[in-house]
Design a protein around this motif. Sequence first.
Motif, PDB file in Angstrom:
ATOM      1  N   UNK A 238     -38.356  20.630 -14.281  1.00  0.00           N
ATOM      2  CA  UNK A 238     -38.713  19.577 -15.232  1.00  0.00           C
ATOM      3  C   UNK A 238     -38.309  18.228 -14.655  1.00  0.00           C
ATOM      4  N   UNK A 239     -39.213  17.270 -14.777  1.00  0.00           N
ATOM      5  CA  UNK A 239     -39.027  15.928 -14.216  1.00  0.00           C
ATOM      6  C   UNK A 239     -39.124  14.883 -15.321  1.00  0.00           C
ATOM      7  N   UNK A 240     -38.319  13.822 -15.182  1.00  0.00           N
ATOM      8  CA  UNK A 240     -38.473  12.640 -16.021  1.00  0.00           C
ATOM      9  C   UNK A 240     -38.127  11.415 -15.188  1.00  0.00           C
ATOM     10  N   UNK A 241     -37.781  10.313 -15.843  1.00  0.00           N
ATOM     11  CA  UNK A 241     -37.673   9.028 -15.156  1.00  0.00           C
ATOM     12  C   UNK A 241     -36.291   8.416 -15.349  1.00  0.00           C
ATOM     13  N   UNK A 242     -35.496   8.329 -14.268  1.00  0.00           N
ATOM     14  CA  UNK A 242     -34.245   7.577 -14.290  1.00  0.00           C
ATOM     15  C   UNK A 242     -34.526   6.225 -13.640  1.00  0.00           C
TER      16      UNK A 242
END
Length: 524
Positions: A238-242
């Motif tokens: 799972x990927x998101x945005x830092x």
Amino acid sequence: MALLDLDPRAVATARRLAERAAAPVIDLARRHTTVSLERATLRLAGITGADHTHRAGDVPWVNRVVDTVRAHCGLDHGAALPVFHALAEHGLGTLTDLAEATAAGQVQYRVPTGADAARAEGSARAAIARGLRAVDRNRADRDRLVADLGDPPRRPWLYLIVATGDIDEDVVQAANAARAGADVIAVIRSTGQSLLDYVPEGATHHGFAGTYATEENFRIMRAAMDEVSREVGRYIRVTNYASGLCMSEIAVLAGLRRLDMMLNDSMYGILFRDINPVRTFVDQRFSRQIHARAGIIINTGEDNYLTTDDAVDAAHTVTVSQLLNERFAHEAGLGDHLLGLGHAFEIDPALPDSFRLELAHALLARELFPDAPLKWMPPTKHMTGDVFNGYLLNGFFNLAGALTGQSILLVGMMTEAVATPFLSDRDLALRNVRHVLDAAGGLAEDFRPAPGGLIVKRAHQVLGEAVDLLARIADDGLLNAIAEGTFGLMKRPADQGRGADGVIAKAEGYRNPATDLLDTGGDQ
């Protein structure tokens, strides 16, 4: 096997220049803190929740506390000691109790000294260490799940985007994407969240062109993908945005909720969101230390340069940025196996030999960073709305990825340039990838560009231009290069941009147990 016969002296020179260019910025990051970094520290210490009574809307407790500390005694000594001193001084049991008392105007913060400072630092360190141990447990859990369920059977991993605005709908799309062959699920953030100086609380159902990055949304998606991982027999990442004004905090939340990849570029927020350069570099260093601790693969954003600049003329700026991202990441503790350095298939397809040039650029990245899980981005700028041409162009992109050994392949949509109302578009895109990869098989083993041919010459040219640019940046300063529009044609002066008022120079007595523990790898 090396295919480009790159001059090892040129490669070594490029890395040496990148290190010299990055050094003043790293020193600058070490000498400053930000409101987001201080909030991230308190999130590691356990503060959660929001003030739901505020007339302007929910205010996260961590914002309430850090803003009040700054108003009372400043943040140049850090927030941790004033907060934990106040917690003891008022006899409060939890940071949430302290936040509620702060909102009620019942707490006066000050920087403790002497024995009070020592006690506050000890309490802060213990609380933050518990947070880091939770991050450590999540890393161990990921390793265990990968060992039990297995990784995808081949590279590249297929990276697919979901973006409905509603986390519950995202889960449905993500689960179906995993069943159809996706290996990495990226939840696009709601438009504009990178410019919010707070992280929303709870599950959200109203994002625009994406879904808000929140701790609860992270938890929901990770739990759902764990279930699907068991169903499909491989671990789904799972990927998101830092990134953005809350880069540090979102990195902490990703570590606490076992996300696996985070978009985390050293310059993207500066160039494409006009966030203050100093703030970005301070936050990116802390966020990368968290990612290193959590075993999270970062994805950098060099592909964006080619959407605003010419993909041939500006190819060397991608290489320069990759080398700078590598240096910043290494200094923060990220190993090569966590460096998802970015690049993209964005050359105008009408240009003669465009596919050969794409192969040259992709091979250059692969050979410069042989141990990095490179992230290869699909065509976007030249997608016209002609879905047939778009499907063909993505086929070329997929073939280039197979030929050049890319690690993470973002699945390109043939409807990139138009509205995409149907899940069938994603299904067709996944079919395209699978067809090309299956048909290509081990074709990379047979692909040998001719010595002295166009592909080899082009790679050498781009590397040479990158070395020349790095030499200028090392002499003139990276912040000056950014201000002059070197990357993506965006001019961003170091003293301007959003969030500049959230940067604080550290005082001589600045204390932050989180940065101390991350610097030393303590309490693992």
